[in-house]
Design an enzyme around this catalytic site. Sequence first.
Site, PDB file in Angstrom:
ATOM      1  N   ASN A 121       0.866  -1.177   0.000  1.00 21.28           N
ATOM      2  CA  ASN A 121       0.000   0.000   0.000  1.00 21.28           C
ATOM      3  C   ASN A 121       0.906   1.231   0.000  1.00 21.28           C
ATOM      4  O   ASN A 121       1.495   1.569   1.018  1.00 21.28           O
ATOM      5  CB  ASN A 121      -0.886  -0.023   1.250  1.00 21.28           C
ATOM      6  CG  ASN A 121      -1.679   1.264   1.416  1.00 21.28           C
ATOM      7  OD1 ASN A 121      -1.797   2.057   0.483  1.00 21.28           O
ATOM      8  ND2 ASN A 121      -2.218   1.466   2.608  1.00 21.28           N
TER       9      ASN A 121
ATOM     10  N   LYS B 254       0.154   4.258  -0.245  1.00 22.41           N
ATOM     11  CA  LYS B 254      -0.481   5.458   0.329  1.00 22.41           C
ATOM     12  C   LYS B 254      -0.209   6.653  -0.588  1.00 22.41           C
ATOM     13  O   LYS B 254      -0.141   6.489  -1.792  1.00 22.41           O
ATOM     14  CB  LYS B 254       0.008   5.704   1.762  1.00 22.41           C
ATOM     15  CG  LYS B 254      -0.034   4.455   2.628  1.00 22.41           C
ATOM     16  CD  LYS B 254       0.152   4.775   4.073  1.00 22.41           C
ATOM     17  CE  LYS B 254       0.292   3.479   4.841  1.00 22.41           C
ATOM     18  NZ  LYS B 254       0.191   3.647   6.268  1.00 22.41           N
TER      19      LYS B 254
ATOM     20  N   HIS C 218      -9.402   0.938   5.163  1.00 23.58           N
ATOM     21  CA  HIS C 218      -8.104   1.178   5.810  1.00 23.58           C
ATOM     22  C   HIS C 218      -8.315   2.134   6.984  1.00 23.58           C
ATOM     23  O   HIS C 218      -9.138   3.046   6.907  1.00 23.58           O
ATOM     24  CB  HIS C 218      -7.116   1.768   4.798  1.00 23.58           C
ATOM     25  CG  HIS C 218      -5.709   1.787   5.316  1.00 23.58           C
ATOM     26  ND1 HIS C 218      -5.260   2.743   6.192  1.00 23.58           N
ATOM     27  CD2 HIS C 218      -4.664   0.945   5.102  1.00 23.58           C
ATOM     28  CE1 HIS C 218      -3.991   2.495   6.489  1.00 23.58           C
ATOM     29  NE2 HIS C 218      -3.605   1.409   5.841  1.00 23.58           N
TER      30      HIS C 218
ATOM     31  N   GLU D 157      -6.708   4.578   8.009  1.00 26.58           N
ATOM     32  CA  GLU D 157      -6.536   6.016   7.682  1.00 26.58           C
ATOM     33  C   GLU D 157      -7.804   6.574   7.047  1.00 26.58           C
ATOM     34  O   GLU D 157      -8.147   7.741   7.250  1.00 26.58           O
ATOM     35  CB  GLU D 157      -5.293   6.195   6.792  1.00 26.58           C
ATOM     36  CG  GLU D 157      -4.024   6.000   7.608  1.00 26.58           C
ATOM     37  CD  GLU D 157      -2.824   5.505   6.828  1.00 26.58           C
ATOM     38  OE1 GLU D 157      -2.831   5.571   5.581  1.00 26.58           O
ATOM     39  OE2 GLU D 157      -1.862   5.037   7.484  1.00 26.58           O
TER      40      GLU D 157
ATOM     41  N   GLU E 142      -5.170  -5.087  10.674  1.00 25.65           N
ATOM     42  CA  GLU E 142      -4.165  -4.042  10.835  1.00 25.65           C
ATOM     43  C   GLU E 142      -4.415  -3.279  12.147  1.00 25.65           C
ATOM     44  O   GLU E 142      -5.225  -2.339  12.172  1.00 25.65           O
ATOM     45  CB  GLU E 142      -4.232  -3.054   9.676  1.00 25.65           C
ATOM     46  CG  GLU E 142      -3.934  -3.664   8.329  1.00 25.65           C
ATOM     47  CD  GLU E 142      -3.354  -2.616   7.396  1.00 25.65           C
ATOM     48  OE1 GLU E 142      -2.268  -2.855   6.868  1.00 25.65           O
ATOM     49  OE2 GLU E 142      -3.970  -1.552   7.219  1.00 25.65           O
TER      50      GLU E 142
ATOM     51  N   GLY F 139       2.594   2.226  10.621  1.00 28.38           N
ATOM     52  CA  GLY F 139       3.531   3.327  10.439  1.00 28.38           C
ATOM     53  C   GLY F 139       4.255   3.743  11.706  1.00 28.38           C
ATOM     54  O   GLY F 139       4.897   4.790  11.755  1.00 28.38           O
TER      55      GLY F 139
ATOM     56  N   SER G 137       3.588  -2.176  10.311  1.00 24.82           N
ATOM     57  CA  SER G 137       5.050  -2.176  10.483  1.00 24.82           C
ATOM     58  C   SER G 137       5.694  -3.517  10.119  1.00 24.82           C
ATOM     59  O   SER G 137       6.635  -3.969  10.788  1.00 24.82           O
ATOM     60  CB  SER G 137       5.430  -1.742  11.897  1.00 24.82           C
ATOM     61  OG  SER G 137       5.002  -0.398  12.113  1.00 24.82           O
TER      62      SER G 137
HETATM   63  C1  PEP Z   1      -0.590   0.112   5.896  1.00 30.24           C
HETATM   64  O1  PEP Z   1      -0.544   1.175   5.350  1.00 30.24           O
HETATM   65  O2  PEP Z   1      -1.558  -0.607   5.682  1.00 30.24           O
HETATM   66  C2  PEP Z   1       0.505  -0.288   6.786  1.00 30.24           C
HETATM   67  C3  PEP Z   1       0.403  -1.418   7.416  1.00 30.24           C
HETATM   68  O3  PEP Z   1       1.568   0.580   6.906  1.00 30.24           O
HETATM   69  P1  PEP Z   1       3.014   0.248   7.550  1.00 30.24           P
HETATM   70  O4  PEP Z   1       3.484  -1.054   6.952  1.00 30.24           O
HETATM   71  O5  PEP Z   1       3.885   1.406   7.121  1.00 30.24           O
HETATM   72  O6  PEP Z   1       2.834   0.160   9.012  1.00 30.24           O
END
Ligand code: PEP
Length: 250
Positions: free
Chosen positions: A9, A11, A95, A97, A167, A173, A213
Amino acid sequence: MRKPFIAGNWKMNLERKSALGLVAQLRERVGQRADIEVAVCPPFVYLDAVVQALNGSPIKVGAQNCCDETSGAFTGEISASMLIDIGCDLVILGHSERRQIYGETSELVNSKVHTALDAGLEVILCVGETRAEREEQRTEKVVGAQLVAGLSGIDGRSMQRVTIAYEPVWAIGTGLNATPDQAGAVHSYLRGVLGGLYSDSIAESVRIQYGGSVKPSNVRELMAVPHIDGCLVGGASLTADSFISLLEFR
Ligand code: PEP
């Protein structure tokens, strides 16, 4: 047997040149892998170019969102059928976000899941608890409710085109990943919820990704957990070297 599925992803990152450079390397270095499924999810404006660049490769291309309406006066929105039209395979929905920053409710996410599946897309449906919800021991309640609401009215047949991404919001992040035990417990719980909604055989066939992460240094231990069938990766999907080393988890 669930084929491992790793999706990047991006983003709101990369530019046309870096995006195309990244997919050229992915195409060359992982394009032949038949043992895992790989997808990249660029920002909308680069989707068309990335689809062209990956034409003929098994690497899938996904969007990071779509509208819940099919067409019409929805300024700034992109429909699921437009994504199909340019050759996209899938879309990430729900997601954290989108839920947290843009106020998307589970009802809206569910409406988008319907629209995306009706248009012919595959869906990665994200669920996850905040740090406060985990500390209050509400993780299962929260992710279970997001899963049930997100899949409301989706029939068992369509579940062939749905992947769930667990998630934890506190892990996205932040550099703090869920431990294999923490993630494994939630994945196993989510599979149980799927079994209750559909059947054991459908629940066993649906892939559940972990996201939060994920990086080359922790992917192996996470992917060794029985109910973790892949990863949804943010930061570590932005360079070819880190994304490709994630794919080398075994
Ligand atoms: C994500 O954007 O779905 C995500 C898991 O980000 P990151 O791997 O940077 O934590």
